[in-house]
Design a protein around this motif. Structure first.
Motif, PDB file in Angstrom:
ATOM      1  N   TRP A 180      -7.131   3.674   1.740  1.00  0.00           N
ATOM      2  CA  TRP A 180      -7.337   2.234   1.611  1.00  0.00           C
ATOM      3  C   TRP A 180      -8.309   1.796   2.686  1.00  0.00           C
ATOM      4  O   TRP A 180      -8.127   2.182   3.839  1.00  0.00           O
ATOM      5  CB  TRP A 180      -6.010   1.473   1.768  1.00  0.00           C
ATOM      6  N   PRO A 181      -9.325   1.022   2.369  1.00  0.00           N
ATOM      7  CA  PRO A 181      -9.663   0.555   1.026  1.00  0.00           C
ATOM      8  C   PRO A 181     -10.251   1.675   0.167  1.00  0.00           C
ATOM      9  O   PRO A 181     -10.941   2.552   0.673  1.00  0.00           O
ATOM     10  CB  PRO A 181     -10.713  -0.539   1.289  1.00  0.00           C
TER      11      PRO A 181
ATOM     12  N   ARG B 201       0.817  -1.214   0.000  1.00  0.00           N
ATOM     13  CA  ARG B 201       0.000   0.000   0.000  1.00  0.00           C
ATOM     14  C   ARG B 201       0.854   1.269   0.000  1.00  0.00           C
ATOM     15  O   ARG B 201       0.348   2.370   0.194  1.00  0.00           O
ATOM     16  CB  ARG B 201      -0.955  -0.010   1.186  1.00  0.00           C
TER      17      ARG B 201
ATOM     18  N   ARG C 235      -5.620   9.684  -1.601  1.00  0.00           N
ATOM     19  CA  ARG C 235      -5.868   8.245  -1.703  1.00  0.00           C
ATOM     20  C   ARG C 235      -6.050   7.619  -0.323  1.00  0.00           C
ATOM     21  O   ARG C 235      -5.344   7.965   0.621  1.00  0.00           O
ATOM     22  CB  ARG C 235      -4.708   7.541  -2.410  1.00  0.00           C
TER      23      ARG C 235
ATOM     24  N   ASP D  76       2.411  -4.832   4.503  1.00  0.00           N
ATOM     25  CA  ASP D  76       1.097  -4.764   5.143  1.00  0.00           C
ATOM     26  C   ASP D  76       0.245  -6.005   4.909  1.00  0.00           C
ATOM     27  O   ASP D  76      -0.833  -6.116   5.487  1.00  0.00           O
ATOM     28  CB  ASP D  76       0.348  -3.492   4.721  1.00  0.00           C
ATOM     29  N   TRP D  77       0.708  -6.953   4.105  1.00  0.00           N
ATOM     30  CA  TRP D  77      -0.026  -8.210   3.935  1.00  0.00           C
ATOM     31  C   TRP D  77       0.540  -9.300   4.827  1.00  0.00           C
ATOM     32  O   TRP D  77      -0.206 -10.127   5.363  1.00  0.00           O
ATOM     33  CB  TRP D  77       0.013  -8.678   2.480  1.00  0.00           C
TER      34      TRP D  77
ATOM     35  N   ARG E  86       3.347   6.000   8.521  1.00  0.00           N
ATOM     36  CA  ARG E  86       2.004   6.065   7.965  1.00  0.00           C
ATOM     37  C   ARG E  86       1.614   7.532   7.842  1.00  0.00           C
ATOM     38  O   ARG E  86       2.205   8.390   8.486  1.00  0.00           O
ATOM     39  CB  ARG E  86       1.010   5.345   8.881  1.00  0.00           C
TER      40      ARG E  86
ATOM     41  N   TRP F 238      -3.340  -0.096   8.900  1.00  0.00           N
ATOM     42  CA  TRP F 238      -3.128   0.114   7.468  1.00  0.00           C
ATOM     43  C   TRP F 238      -4.319   0.801   6.809  1.00  0.00           C
ATOM     44  O   TRP F 238      -4.218   1.277   5.682  1.00  0.00           O
ATOM     45  CB  TRP F 238      -2.867  -1.207   6.760  1.00  0.00           C
TER      46      TRP F 238
ATOM     47  N   ASN G 262       3.534   2.317   1.973  1.00  0.00           N
ATOM     48  CA  ASN G 262       4.086   2.934   3.185  1.00  0.00           C
ATOM     49  C   ASN G 262       5.566   2.585   3.335  1.00  0.00           C
ATOM     50  O   ASN G 262       5.937   1.423   3.267  1.00  0.00           O
ATOM     51  CB  ASN G 262       3.319   2.443   4.411  1.00  0.00           C
TER      52      ASN G 262
ATOM     53  N   VAL H 233      -3.292   6.701   2.459  1.00  0.00           N
ATOM     54  CA  VAL H 233      -2.100   6.040   1.933  1.00  0.00           C
ATOM     55  C   VAL H 233      -0.968   7.053   1.919  1.00  0.00           C
ATOM     56  O   VAL H 233      -1.184   8.250   1.715  1.00  0.00           O
ATOM     57  CB  VAL H 233      -2.385   5.501   0.518  1.00  0.00           C
TER      58      VAL H 233
END
Length: 197
Positions: A180-181, A115, A178, A154-155, A128, A164, A117, A168
């Motif tokens: 997320w989501p 994402r 932007r 982040d996954w 962040r 997260w 970061n 973004v």
């Protein structure tokens, strides 16, 4: 002002301490609420501390065994976190991103999560972006040694999903608003979990 000792502690908080020890370390900062920090792992507990319901300052995260593994500070109201003389909370994202690249190679290399970061796994540090009245400002998210592996990812890293969600990290080639989501995207956790903030 809190000094970060990478992978070991941030201010009075030592990674690996219990919830009771963490509460004793911050006796003047009351607990505002507890929440489930991860959609798939209900044992990951988040504790929001602050001056009042609308004034959070610090977020602490505890693993399934009740050990402190992650700390994040609010960009505006949180304690200032310093590393190598740099102030990590409430800073200009572009300047802090450059600061990461200017650190000695011995401190580890900068990497980016899916994402966008930036952070350094070897320091247990991710930056962040937080939307404030003064625009997007930096919000440091920190983890201890046992949780630092791939913390920028982040996954796959240990940082809870709730950290997260939201704005973004800004990048010159993308719009500055932007999140997320993104609008129109439904995360897999949407029907069973809601981000706490």
């Amino acid at each position: 002002m809190w000094v970060l000792t990478p992978l070991e502690s941030v201010g009075p908080l030592r990674f690996g301490m219990s919830m009771d020890e963490a509460a004793m370390a911050l006796p003047k900062t009351p607990e505002l609420r507890r929440f489930q920090a991860e959609p798939c792992f209900p044992e990951i507990v988040g504790i929001q501390l602050g001056l009042g319901p609308a004034e959070p300052t610090v977020y602490q995260y505890f693993d399934g065994s009740g050990r402190l593994f992650c700390v994040a500070t609010d960009a505006v109201r949180g304690p200032q976190v310093t590393l190598e003389g740099a102030e990590l909370a409430g800073g200009n994202p572009a300047e802090l991103e450059q600061w990461l690249f200017d650190l000695p190679e011995s401190m580890g290399g900068v990497s980016y999560g899916p994402r966008g970061n930036p952070g350094i796994n070897d320091l247990g540090l991710v930056l962040r972006a937080q939307n404030t009245a003064n625009g997007l400002l930096s919000r440091p998210v920190l983890v201890g040694r046992d949780w630092a592996d791939r913390c920028v990812d982040d996954w796959e890293g240990a940082i809870p999903e709730c950290e997260w969600v939201g704005h973004v990290w800004p990048h010159p080639s993308f719009p500055q608003d932007r999140v997320w989501p993104p609008a129109g995207y439904t995360p897999t956790w949407a029907s069973r979990w809601s981000p706490p903030f």
